[in-house]
Design a protein around this motif. Structure first.
Motif, short mmCIF file in Angstrom:
data_model
loop_
_atom_site.label_atom_id
_atom_site.label_comp_id
_atom_site.label_asym_id
_atom_site.label_seq_id
_atom_site.Cartn_x
_atom_site.Cartn_y
_atom_site.Cartn_z
N ILE A 118 -53.89 -58.02 122.44
CA ILE A 118 -54.42 -57.61 121.13
C ILE A 118 -54.66 -58.90 120.34
O ILE A 118 -53.75 -59.71 120.18
N GLU A 121 -58.14 -60.62 114.97
CA GLU A 121 -59.21 -59.98 114.20
C GLU A 121 -59.89 -58.91 115.05
O GLU A 121 -60.67 -59.22 115.93
N PRO A 122 -59.57 -57.62 114.77
CA PRO A 122 -60.10 -56.56 115.64
C PRO A 122 -61.63 -56.46 115.61
O PRO A 122 -62.24 -56.05 116.59
N SER A 125 -63.18 -58.34 118.31
CA SER A 125 -62.81 -57.90 119.65
C SER A 125 -63.50 -56.59 120.03
O SER A 125 -63.55 -56.25 121.21
N LEU A 126 -63.98 -55.84 119.03
CA LEU A 126 -64.66 -54.57 119.31
C LEU A 126 -66.16 -54.79 119.26
O LEU A 126 -66.67 -55.52 118.40
N PRO A 175 -67.03 -49.26 114.99
CA PRO A 175 -65.99 -50.10 114.36
C PRO A 175 -66.15 -50.30 112.86
O PRO A 175 -65.16 -50.27 112.12
N ARG A 183 -58.88 -50.20 112.70
CA ARG A 183 -59.46 -50.95 113.83
C ARG A 183 -58.36 -51.59 114.66
O ARG A 183 -58.45 -51.62 115.89
N GLN A 184 -57.31 -52.09 113.98
CA GLN A 184 -56.22 -52.71 114.74
C GLN A 184 -55.50 -51.65 115.57
O GLN A 184 -55.07 -51.92 116.69
N MET A 187 -57.47 -51.10 118.66
CA MET A 187 -57.22 -52.19 119.62
C MET A 187 -55.91 -51.95 120.37
O MET A 187 -55.82 -52.19 121.58
N PRO A 204 -51.09 -60.06 115.41
CA PRO A 204 -51.76 -58.75 115.27
C PRO A 204 -51.75 -58.19 113.86
O PRO A 204 -52.46 -57.24 113.57
#
Length: 605
Positions: A118, A121-122, A125-126, A175, A183-184, A187, A204
């Motif tokens: 994880i 910054e989500p 990553s999405l 997202p 969002r986190q 993830m 995280p």
């Protein structure tokens, strides 16, 4: 030794006895640059037990994230490489696979399935163009061979496990339609959908509000208990370390400087660097009772800023004809004042209206209501008069790198406000900038350098020097230390206090970190959904909070003391409501009750 500490020692020993799931020996990571290769991780050895939470703590540049990327075999190519050492992943039967020897195809099979990560910054990553459901189901299908329908069912279960409401409908969302905390959670759901043996969580919760942070940490603990997952938690927040870790590794400049159980690290740190790191942590309770800088009766003095019934609203268009159909009520009827030499902290979670209030005060967004700076009403001023008033209000933003033009020398950046306002000759400006550099702990020789040649803390000092250049009456510090390491943060906060004593400048200090707020503020205003729900002196708000939301913010701060771990974090049943309303829909106005001594808090209508 307390029972809690004894239990922790026994628990850690049991997890170690279960055997390692991951073992790193002599790991070194090199990164090639213009000056050749340099080591960013040197000779690191560690072992992670089954079901154990191992925290890797340290400041920026310590090698924490590079260690995680090396385990995942995701080092930036072609610059980064594992130059020495072994990384072994163990099965339950004791057999092991050497990760450094695997090719990319075999490593792809392990990523997500046996080791998941994880990131901080989500949003990065999405994939922004794919729905949440598609991203989840594709990951599950790639690793499990389940049918599309079965993968969708697993995806819904994963979202429910991380307590996302209306999980089925969330699969259709993208997202950008979710908050940072949501969002986190997505993830985390993606990482845990495949029930990996090892979960690596790299900062995280750093970008999350303190209450959302509490929920995410509690969620990680719950899922770990259910699945027996081993967790490597990477953070520079020692409160999070105390809350979560079984064991702790402290890193500095790519090397391990100390390792031990959480209790041992916090009660008897051996390395000088660990002692410094723990000493720099702001703690709730340490600021209460400290003598405030604003001692004289505020009623007897002229105010630097007076805000009365401030409203800031933004229209949103929608529908076939693009008409205005909704409105964001960012700030609703906010009133406060700031006296010379005083620090007023404005606190609350993302979206509560803190930064919008600051921008209105600096004249950067349109508003209704009254904003007076130095006794002059901002809205009635013409161009030259407004420019003169703006000299009295300066801002220091959260990200110092984004605030500084990378093409300009930092000396010119600090001199720029003087140039714009036509103050002094070139030589006088140079002399004044040199004095400002010295004052914020930098040397005059550094004026010729560019922003990228400084650390994050040094860049924030440059921003503070620039804010001081015009000798303002008020400096607005908008999350100005939240991106900094804890020891750098402590030095910047000390600098702000020193400058206030020296120049008599007032601060509007905007933050969601209650421990930092308690250590720097004279008065505190708590915002929720665009309105102030409580305002009073630092001691009133922290020692006797009257509004439930204020109490929740204070209780959510992780305490850097493993003997005071919270058994469970009281969760929000739902996300914070939106401040967006349909046109014509009214916003309930809060009534503030006076509890005496300037302490006001909202009560029901």
């Amino acid at each position: 030794m307390s029972a809690g500490v004894v239990d922790e020692h026994a628990d850690a020993a049991a997890k170690a006895a279960a055997g390692p799931v991951l073992e790193i020996t002599g790991l070194s990571v090199g990164v090639r640059g213009e000056d050749g290769e340099r080591e960013v991780v040197s000779g690191l050895s560690l072992s992670l037990g089954r079901g154990e939470t191992l925290c890797i703590a340290g400041e920026s540049g310590s090698g924490k994230s590079m260690t995680a990327l090396a385990i995942m075999r995701l080092l930036p190519q072609p610059a980064g490489r594992i130059s020495a050492g072994t990384i072994r992943l163990f099965d339950k039967d004791g057999s092991a696979v050497e990760l450094t020897a695997l090719d990319e195809r075999r490593m792809r099979g392990i990523r997500g399935d046996r080791i998941a990560m994880i990131f901080q910054e989500p949003m990065t990553s999405l994939n922004p163009v794919l729905s949440i459901g598609r991203q989840l189901t594709e990951s599950i299908e790639a690793h499990t061979g389940l049918s599309h329908a079965e993968a969708q069912r697993r995806a819904v279960e994963a979202l429910k496990a991380v307590r996302i409401s209306e999980a089925e409908s969330r699969l259709k969302q993208f997202p950008h339609e979710l908050s940072g905390g949501m969002r986190q959670r997505v993830m985390i759901a993606m990482a845990l959908a495949l029930e990996p043996d090892v979960l690596i969580a790299d900062e995280p919760t750093t970008a999350l509000d303190v209450t959302v942070q509490g929920e995410v940490l509690e969620l990680l603990r719950d899922l770990q208990r259910q699945h027996g997952t081993s967790v490597i938690l990477i953070t520079h927040d020692m409160g999070v370390v105390a809350e979560m870790a079984d064991r702790v590794i402290v890193m500095r400049n790519g090397r391990m400087v100390e390792e031990g159980t959480t209790a041992d690290i916090f009660t008897g740190p051996q390395a000088a660097y660990t002692q410094e790191l723990l000493a720099a942590v702001p703690r709730i309770g340490s600021g209460v009772g400290r003598r405030a800088s604003a001692e004289p009766d505020p009623a007897t003095r002229d105010k630097v800023a007076v805000v009365n019934d401030l409203h800031v609203r933004f229209d949103l268009r929608g529908g076939f004809f693009g008409r205005v159909n909704r409105r964001v009520h960012a700030v609703e009827g906010v009133s406060f004042s700031i006296a010379p030499n005083e620090t007023l902290a404005l606190v609350g979670e993302s979206g509560c209206g803190k930064s919008t209030t600051a921008k209105a005060l600096a004249g950067l967004v349109p508003y209704t209501g009254a904003v007076k700076i130095g006794g002059r009403e901002l809205s009635g001023l013409g161009g030259d008069a407004r420019k003169a008033v703006r000299r009295d209000v300066q801002m220091v933003f959260q990200d110092p790198y984004a605030s500084l033009d990378p093409r300009m020398r930092v000396g010119d950046l600090v001199a720029e406000p003087l140039l714009i306002h036509g103050i002094g000759s070139r030589q006088e400006r140079q002399s004044q900038v040199a004095a400002l550099f010295e004052r914020v702990g930098l040397s005059a020789a550094q004026m010729e350098l560019y922003p990228h040649e400084f650390s994050g803390g040094q860049r924030q000092r440059i921003c503070i020097a620039r804010a001081l250049a015009l000798k303002p009456k008020l400096i607005i510090a908008d999350e100005s230390v939240s991106a900094l390491d804890v020891s750098v943060q402590a030095r910047v906060l000390d600098l702000l206090k020193e400058l206030q004593r020296e120049f008599g400048v007032a601060y509007l200090f905007i933050s969601h970190d209650m421990a930092v707020v308690e250590n720097i503020s004279d008065r505190v205003a708590v915002m929720y959904l665009g309105q102030i729900v409580e305002i009073g002196s630092r001691d009133q708000v922290f020692s006797n909070p009257r509004h439930p939301y204020t109490r929740r913010l204070i209780e959510a701060v992780p305490v850097p003391d493993p003997s005071r771990r919270r058994p469970r974090f009281a969760r929000l049943d739902r996300e914070i409501p939106s401040s967006t309303r349909r046109i014509g829909e009214s916003v309930p106005k809060l009534v503030l009750k006076d509890f005496g001594g300037g302490h006001l808090a909202a009560i029901a209508d």
